[in-house]
Enzyme design. Sequence first.
Site, PDB file in Angstrom:
ATOM      1  N   ASN A   1       0.734  -1.064  -0.280  1.00  0.00           N
ATOM      2  CA  ASN A   1       0.096   0.111   0.404  1.00  0.00           C
ATOM      3  C   ASN A   1       1.044   1.540  -0.225  1.00  0.00           C
ATOM      4  O   ASN A   1       1.595   1.501   1.102  1.00  0.00           O
ATOM      5  CB  ASN A   1      -1.207   0.386   1.243  1.00  0.00           C
ATOM      6  CG  ASN A   1      -1.416   1.031   1.344  1.00  0.00           C
ATOM      7  OD1 ASN A   1      -1.230   2.732   0.866  1.00  0.00           O
ATOM      8  ND2 ASN A   1      -2.485   1.098   1.709  1.00  0.00           N
TER       9      ASN A   1
ATOM     10  N   HIS B   1       1.350   6.202   1.605  1.00  0.00           N
ATOM     11  CA  HIS B   1       2.263   7.079   1.925  1.00  0.00           C
ATOM     12  C   HIS B   1       3.033   7.828   1.572  1.00  0.00           C
ATOM     13  O   HIS B   1       3.477   8.785   2.303  1.00  0.00           O
ATOM     14  CB  HIS B   1       1.764   6.325   4.716  1.00  0.00           C
ATOM     15  CG  HIS B   1       1.386   6.193   4.735  1.00  0.00           C
ATOM     16  ND1 HIS B   1      -0.131   7.427   4.854  1.00  0.00           N
ATOM     17  CD2 HIS B   1       0.775   5.316   5.180  1.00  0.00           C
ATOM     18  CE1 HIS B   1      -0.488   7.230   5.679  1.00  0.00           C
ATOM     19  NE2 HIS B   1       0.147   5.210   6.871  1.00  0.00           N
TER      20      HIS B   1
ATOM     21  N   HIS C   1      -5.892   3.694  -1.159  1.00  0.00           N
ATOM     22  CA  HIS C   1      -6.481   4.197  -0.982  1.00  0.00           C
ATOM     23  C   HIS C   1      -7.118   5.719  -1.638  1.00  0.00           C
ATOM     24  O   HIS C   1      -6.459   6.608  -0.933  1.00  0.00           O
ATOM     25  CB  HIS C   1      -7.070   3.939   0.524  1.00  0.00           C
ATOM     26  CG  HIS C   1      -8.268   4.090   1.146  1.00  0.00           C
ATOM     27  ND1 HIS C   1      -8.526   3.768   2.038  1.00  0.00           N
ATOM     28  CD2 HIS C   1      -9.103   5.005   0.367  1.00  0.00           C
ATOM     29  CE1 HIS C   1      -9.911   4.223   2.678  1.00  0.00           C
ATOM     30  NE2 HIS C   1     -10.452   4.590   1.524  1.00  0.00           N
TER      31      HIS C   1
ATOM     32  N   ARG D   1      -9.846   7.872  -0.808  1.00  0.00           N
ATOM     33  CA  ARG D   1     -10.244   8.453   0.031  1.00  0.00           C
ATOM     34  C   ARG D   1     -11.173  10.404  -0.363  1.00  0.00           C
ATOM     35  O   ARG D   1     -10.999  10.586  -1.713  1.00  0.00           O
ATOM     36  CB  ARG D   1      -8.644   8.607   1.553  1.00  0.00           C
ATOM     37  CG  ARG D   1      -8.808   7.905   2.619  1.00  0.00           C
ATOM     38  CD  ARG D   1      -8.698   8.023   3.596  1.00  0.00           C
ATOM     39  NE  ARG D   1      -8.359   7.882   4.539  1.00  0.00           N
ATOM     40  CZ  ARG D   1      -9.603   7.163   5.880  1.00  0.00           C
ATOM     41  NH1 ARG D   1     -10.234   7.935   5.940  1.00  0.00           N
ATOM     42  NH2 ARG D   1      -9.324   6.246   6.132  1.00  0.00           N
TER      43      ARG D   1
ATOM     44  N   ARG E   1      -6.815  13.152   0.982  1.00  0.00           N
ATOM     45  CA  ARG E   1      -5.928  13.299   2.034  1.00  0.00           C
ATOM     46  C   ARG E   1      -4.280  12.810   1.426  1.00  0.00           C
ATOM     47  O   ARG E   1      -3.097  13.820   1.604  1.00  0.00           O
ATOM     48  CB  ARG E   1      -5.567  13.156   3.302  1.00  0.00           C
ATOM     49  CG  ARG E   1      -5.076  11.627   3.272  1.00  0.00           C
ATOM     50  CD  ARG E   1      -6.340  10.876   4.606  1.00  0.00           C
ATOM     51  NE  ARG E   1      -6.994  11.494   5.683  1.00  0.00           N
ATOM     52  CZ  ARG E   1      -7.587   9.950   6.582  1.00  0.00           C
ATOM     53  NH1 ARG E   1      -6.871   9.552   7.251  1.00  0.00           N
ATOM     54  NH2 ARG E   1      -8.777  10.634   6.604  1.00  0.00           N
TER      55      ARG E   1
ATOM     56  N   GLU F   1      -8.388   0.593  -2.867  1.00  0.00           N
ATOM     57  CA  GLU F   1      -9.918   0.435  -1.539  1.00  0.00           C
ATOM     58  C   GLU F   1     -10.698   1.699  -1.969  1.00  0.00           C
ATOM     59  O   GLU F   1     -10.157   3.711  -1.974  1.00  0.00           O
ATOM     60  CB  GLU F   1      -8.757   0.913  -0.918  1.00  0.00           C
ATOM     61  CG  GLU F   1      -8.107  -0.856   0.232  1.00  0.00           C
ATOM     62  CD  GLU F   1      -6.747  -0.209   1.160  1.00  0.00           C
ATOM     63  OE1 GLU F   1      -6.797   0.439   1.825  1.00  0.00           O
ATOM     64  OE2 GLU F   1      -6.440  -1.254   1.159  1.00  0.00           O
TER      65      GLU F   1
ATOM     66  N   THR G   1      -8.260   3.775   8.257  1.00  0.00           N
ATOM     67  CA  THR G   1      -9.672   3.192   8.522  1.00  0.00           C
ATOM     68  C   THR G   1      -9.669   2.194  10.064  1.00  0.00           C
ATOM     69  O   THR G   1      -9.472   1.357  10.310  1.00  0.00           O
ATOM     70  CB  THR G   1      -9.516   1.710   7.356  1.00  0.00           C
ATOM     71  OG1 THR G   1      -9.473   2.464   6.141  1.00  0.00           O
ATOM     72  CG2 THR G   1     -11.019   1.136   6.998  1.00  0.00           C
TER      73      THR G   1
ATOM     74  N   GLU H   1     -10.593  -9.380   2.845  1.00  0.00           N
ATOM     75  CA  GLU H   1      -9.499  -8.867   3.646  1.00  0.00           C
ATOM     76  C   GLU H   1      -9.999  -9.205   4.658  1.00  0.00           C
ATOM     77  O   GLU H   1     -10.778  -8.460   5.836  1.00  0.00           O
ATOM     78  CB  GLU H   1      -9.441  -7.679   2.792  1.00  0.00           C
ATOM     79  CG  GLU H   1      -7.783  -7.613   3.417  1.00  0.00           C
ATOM     80  CD  GLU H   1      -7.308  -6.129   3.008  1.00  0.00           C
ATOM     81  OE1 GLU H   1      -7.760  -5.884   1.787  1.00  0.00           O
ATOM     82  OE2 GLU H   1      -6.996  -5.123   3.452  1.00  0.00           O
TER      83      GLU H   1
ATOM     84  N   HIS I   1      -3.720  -4.437   7.490  1.00  0.00           N
ATOM     85  CA  HIS I   1      -4.133  -3.877   9.328  1.00  0.00           C
ATOM     86  C   HIS I   1      -2.789  -3.542  10.389  1.00  0.00           C
ATOM     87  O   HIS I   1      -3.041  -4.864  11.170  1.00  0.00           O
ATOM     88  CB  HIS I   1      -5.497  -3.540   9.047  1.00  0.00           C
ATOM     89  CG  HIS I   1      -5.525  -2.141  10.007  1.00  0.00           C
ATOM     90  ND1 HIS I   1      -4.977  -1.054  10.708  1.00  0.00           N
ATOM     91  CD2 HIS I   1      -6.137  -0.793   8.538  1.00  0.00           C
ATOM     92  CE1 HIS I   1      -5.416   0.387  10.132  1.00  0.00           C
ATOM     93  NE2 HIS I   1      -6.284   0.138   9.574  1.00  0.00           N
TER      94      HIS I   1
HETATM   95  N1  PXP Z   1      -6.268  -3.336   3.975  1.00  0.00           N
HETATM   96  C1  PXP Z   1      -7.314  -2.023   4.368  1.00  0.00           C
HETATM   97  C2  PXP Z   1      -8.680  -2.030   3.989  1.00  0.00           C
HETATM   98  C3  PXP Z   1      -6.771  -0.893   4.606  1.00  0.00           C
HETATM   99  O1  PXP Z   1      -7.030   0.517   4.567  1.00  0.00           O
HETATM  100  C4  PXP Z   1      -4.920  -0.620   5.303  1.00  0.00           C
HETATM  101  C5  PXP Z   1      -5.059   0.475   5.381  1.00  0.00           C
HETATM  102  O2  PXP Z   1      -5.155   1.674   4.228  1.00  0.00           O
HETATM  103  C6  PXP Z   1      -4.628  -1.674   5.022  1.00  0.00           C
HETATM  104  C7  PXP Z   1      -4.414  -2.701   4.446  1.00  0.00           C
HETATM  105  C8  PXP Z   1      -3.221  -1.289   5.270  1.00  0.00           C
HETATM  106  O3  PXP Z   1      -2.795  -1.200   6.497  1.00  0.00           O
HETATM  107  P1  PXP Z   1      -1.256  -0.124   7.298  1.00  0.00           P
HETATM  108  O4  PXP Z   1      -1.139   0.819   6.127  1.00  0.00           O
HETATM  109  O5  PXP Z   1      -1.967  -0.609   8.581  1.00  0.00           O
HETATM  110  O6  PXP Z   1      -0.603  -1.622   7.244  1.00  0.00           O
END
Ligand code: PXP
Length: 243
Positions: free
Chosen positions: A7, A10, A43, A45, A49, A70, A101, A151, A197
């Site tokens: 992901n 960031h 994601h 949003r 952001r 996402e 989330t 998931e 997550h």
């Molecule tokens: N899966 C989902 C559905 C999420 O919303 C997120 C956070 O954006 C993640 C996985 C990844 O989480 P993390 O950034 O804490 O690894």
Amino acid sequence: MTRLGVNVDHIGTLREARRTNEPDPATAAMIAENAGANQITVHLRADRRHIQDRDVELLREIVKTRLNLEMAASPEMINVALEIKPDIATLVPEQPNEVTTQGGLNCTAQFELLKNAARKLRDSGMAVSLFIDPEKEAIEAAADMGVRMIELNTARYSDASLYITPANQPQIDAELSKVKYAAELGAKRGLEILAGHGLTYRNVRPIAALSEIQELNIGHNIIARATLVGLDQAVREMIAILK
Ligand code: PXP
């Protein structure tokens, strides 16, 4: 081996901190794929952001593995997904001021809304995944909706295992058993099981060891490590653990 979805939200967070044009999530995606990532996740949003619409468009063009978007099950996001056609659309709950989330979808209360959203996305050729808590009702509802993938939200396991100490171990084990039970139940219902997550280099092993879980989506911890050692190395280190 458990597949890894990286992901890159960031990377967008860092860019948006200065409202400028770097670092670029698309560049990060290329580096992550080159290092062995099986999927790129972002994601989009409602408040934009971190990831912007243009990022998703660019990623759609350049991602060579799979692009997982996402998204909230809102009319706006469904339109974006129908336009961009990611390989996978992961429906997630979204609250305006949340830091990240919070919890999985409420599949029972929102059964019809989610089912309709999933059908629209599926009819347009996407695989649809639902982000849900590792709970029986949510899994049964997801399976009844006809989606192919879920998931499992590992946030509670991740919170428990942020510090892995003997004192925390009973809570860590309890949260891990919930994920294990949910993964087994989901697999029995014919669902492909993903999870994510809050997973870190330190706590990911027991989750990756669950044979039903085929893929993990990890963002914050990989990007955090990437700021210190570089993204290529950060992704390779996570893949080495998943092996
Ligand atoms: N899966 C989902 C559905 C999420 O919303 C997120 C956070 O954006 C993640 C996985 C990844 O989480 P993390 O950034 O804490 O690894």
